[in-house]
Every structure is written in structure tokens, then in C-alpha cells.
Write an enzyme that holds these catalytic residues in place. Sequence first.
Site, short mmCIF file in Angstrom:
data_model
loop_
_atom_site.label_atom_id
_atom_site.label_comp_id
_atom_site.label_asym_id
_atom_site.label_seq_id
_atom_site.Cartn_x
_atom_site.Cartn_y
_atom_site.Cartn_z
N ASN A 178 17.17 27.89 -82.49
CA ASN A 178 16.83 29.18 -83.09
C ASN A 178 18.05 30.09 -82.96
O ASN A 178 18.35 30.59 -81.88
CB ASN A 178 15.61 29.78 -82.36
CG ASN A 178 15.23 31.14 -82.89
OD1 ASN A 178 15.81 31.63 -83.87
ND2 ASN A 178 14.25 31.76 -82.25
N LYS A 223 18.46 32.93 -84.16
CA LYS A 223 18.08 34.36 -84.13
C LYS A 223 18.98 35.17 -85.07
O LYS A 223 19.41 34.65 -86.10
CB LYS A 223 18.10 34.88 -82.69
CG LYS A 223 17.25 33.99 -81.76
CD LYS A 223 16.95 34.60 -80.43
CE LYS A 223 16.08 33.64 -79.61
NZ LYS A 223 15.71 34.16 -78.31
N HIS A 280 7.09 33.90 -82.71
CA HIS A 280 8.11 34.04 -81.67
C HIS A 280 7.89 35.33 -80.89
O HIS A 280 7.47 36.35 -81.46
CB HIS A 280 9.52 34.02 -82.29
CG HIS A 280 10.57 33.86 -81.25
ND1 HIS A 280 11.05 34.92 -80.51
CD2 HIS A 280 11.20 32.75 -80.79
CE1 HIS A 280 11.94 34.47 -79.64
NE2 HIS A 280 12.06 33.16 -79.79
N GLU A 339 9.83 37.52 -79.86
CA GLU A 339 10.56 38.70 -80.36
C GLU A 339 9.83 39.33 -81.54
O GLU A 339 9.89 40.56 -81.73
CB GLU A 339 12.00 38.32 -80.70
CG GLU A 339 12.81 38.12 -79.42
CD GLU A 339 13.83 36.99 -79.46
OE1 GLU A 339 14.22 36.56 -80.56
OE2 GLU A 339 14.21 36.52 -78.37
N GLU A 381 7.08 29.24 -74.88
CA GLU A 381 8.26 30.03 -74.51
C GLU A 381 7.82 31.22 -73.66
O GLU A 381 7.45 32.27 -74.20
CB GLU A 381 8.98 30.54 -75.76
CG GLU A 381 9.43 29.45 -76.70
CD GLU A 381 10.58 29.92 -77.59
OE1 GLU A 381 11.68 29.37 -77.43
OE2 GLU A 381 10.40 30.84 -78.39
N GLY A 406 16.23 34.28 -72.97
CA GLY A 406 17.47 35.05 -72.96
C GLY A 406 17.80 35.67 -71.61
O GLY A 406 18.68 36.51 -71.51
N SER A 423 15.87 29.89 -72.02
CA SER A 423 17.05 29.62 -71.19
C SER A 423 17.32 28.13 -70.97
O SER A 423 17.85 27.74 -69.93
CB SER A 423 16.95 30.36 -69.84
OG SER A 423 16.96 31.76 -70.07
O1 LIG Z 1 13.70 32.33 -77.78
C1 LIG Z 1 14.20 31.23 -77.60
C2 LIG Z 1 14.13 30.18 -78.64
O2 LIG Z 1 13.25 30.54 -79.65
C3 LIG Z 1 14.92 30.91 -76.36
O3 LIG Z 1 16.06 31.69 -76.29
P1 LIG Z 1 17.15 31.38 -75.14
O4 LIG Z 1 17.37 29.88 -75.18
O5 LIG Z 1 18.35 32.17 -75.56
O6 LIG Z 1 16.54 31.83 -73.86
#
Ligand SMILES: O=C(CO)COP(=O)(O)O
Length: 294
Positions: free
Chosen positions: A54, A56, A138, A140, A204, A210, A250
Site C-alpha cells: 500500500n 498510500k 483502511h 486511515e 491492521e 506507521g 510496521s
Molecule cells: O497501513 C499499512 C498498510 O495498509 C501499514 O503501514 P506501515 O507498514 O507503514 O506500518
Amino acid sequence: MAAPSSLASSRLAAAAPAPQHHHQNHQLRLGCSRRRAQRLVAMAGSGKFFVGGNWKCNGTKESITKLVSDLNAATLESDVDVVVAPPFIYIDQVKSSLTDRIEVSAQNTWIGKGGAFTGEISAEQLVDIGCQWVILGHSERRHVIGEDDQFIGKKAAYALSQNLKVMACIGELLEEREAGKTFDVCFKQMKAFADWKNVVIAYEPVWAIGTGKVASPEQAQEVHAAVRDWLKTNVSADVASTVRIIYGGSVNAANCAELAKKEDIDGFLVGGASLKGPDFATICNSVTSKKVTA
Ligand SMILES: O=C(CO)COP(=O)(O)O
């Protein structure tokens, strides 16, 4: 369940919030070996290890050209499905330059048929440009943009009706984990998705996204097993035994192998580390750790 053996894993486990204590743990663990036996039969051929990247809201034409060229040059194990999710405006660039070995996903889609919806992208348009997947739910989008279960569920139903495959994300906030509500939160989020064919579930935990605080293999396995049990009870034994449940939060080239060894972890959804081609390839190839313990 074996404790993580390497020093690196112990440190990672220590950095993450404490595992949640749940009265069903013992029962869940007792169910694992039976479930494993069923899954090995049911998943043969269709339940490949799955790794999604992803990206983002990251990248430029230039950096994406480099990333695609690194991915094209990478050697990937054959028994892993690999999908990357660029920002909408780069999907076409990626589709036309990336090897067919890797499928392409969007990070969002509109809730229904396109039309007068300024700023939105429809499932039909994604299909039109050759995009095969979409990430929905997701954290976010849930917690920054404010999408709720009902909205996400409608998006998933429509996307699936248009033949997009869906990465359906679930996961608890830190305060929900600390309040012992992890399973309740995940099960509630699961209820919004009605159809599980062509869906990969991505667990997740929000506190791991993150932050560098990856869930320990035991923490992830505990939730994955609970989600699989929930599917068995609330959907069907067939769906429970065949659907892939991947972990995100992560994940990196150093911690993926220990996570991949857990029986209910069927792959990963990777954020930051998916922006580095060689690291992402290492994560895809962690399927080899799975094979050793299977
Ligand atoms: O949100 C994520 C994948 O959709 C995970 O993000 P990170 O791997 O940067 O923690």
C-alpha cells in the site's frame, strides 16, 4: 505456541502493547491444529500467500518509475500473490510499466456507479484501466477521513459486483486493545462485509501502522485465529478455511519471517516498506519461512 526465538523478535514483542487476555484463548489454541489440517486441504491451489504493498499518498512519477523498475527486477517466489496499490493518478503508469506478475490495486473507490460525484473514482473506471483490486476499510480512511462500517460495506459490495477483488481492512485502536475490546472491534468491522469470495482480510491494528511497533507474531496470530473462528461461526466453515487473513502494521524485511511462520498469517499488507523494492521483495519471499513450518 512457541515464543519468538530471535533477539530481534523479542525486542519487537516487547515494544508492542501487551497481548490481550481473553477467556477464549485456550479454546482458540486447542482449535488450531484441527483447523490447520482442514486448511491445508482446502487451501491447496487457491490459498496462496498474499502480499500487498500500500503506497498510500506517496511517490512522484520519478520515484514510481524507479520503484517499478526495482520490482520488475526482483526475483519473487512463485507461490505468493503480489499486489501493489499506487495512488490513483499513478495506476495507469504502473499498469503500463509493471510486470504482469504483480497485480495492481486502488486504495479506495466510490460507493456505487459513477456519475455526478466530484473527486471520486468509480469501480467501473478502475476496471477500465486494468486495476484488479481495491483496498477498503483502511484505518486511515476510517479514522482520518471518517468512513464508517456501513459506508465501507456498501463500497465492498459494489466493488465486488464490478469484479474488483477487495482487501478488507480491520483493526483496533490502542485504547480499544487496552480495554480488552480487540475482538469485539474486529468482529463488528467484519460484519460490514457480506460476501467473502474475492476478499482478502487485512488485520491492521491501528497502533502498529506507521509506528514501528509491529504486533508480535503471537499478538497477530491470536487475532487472526479469532477472526477465522468468527467466520466459521458466522459465515461458513468453507469461507473460514479458505479466506486469506493477512497482517499489516510496521511489517519490514527484518520482522516478516517470524510473522509468516504463524499458521493463520497468510501474508502481509505493507505500507512504508513497500516503497523500497528490495525490501518489499524480501517480504513477498517470506513465504519460504511459512513452508518450513507447514
Ligand atoms: O497501513 C499499512 C498498510 O495498509 C501499514 O503501514 P506501515 O507498514 O507503514 O506500518
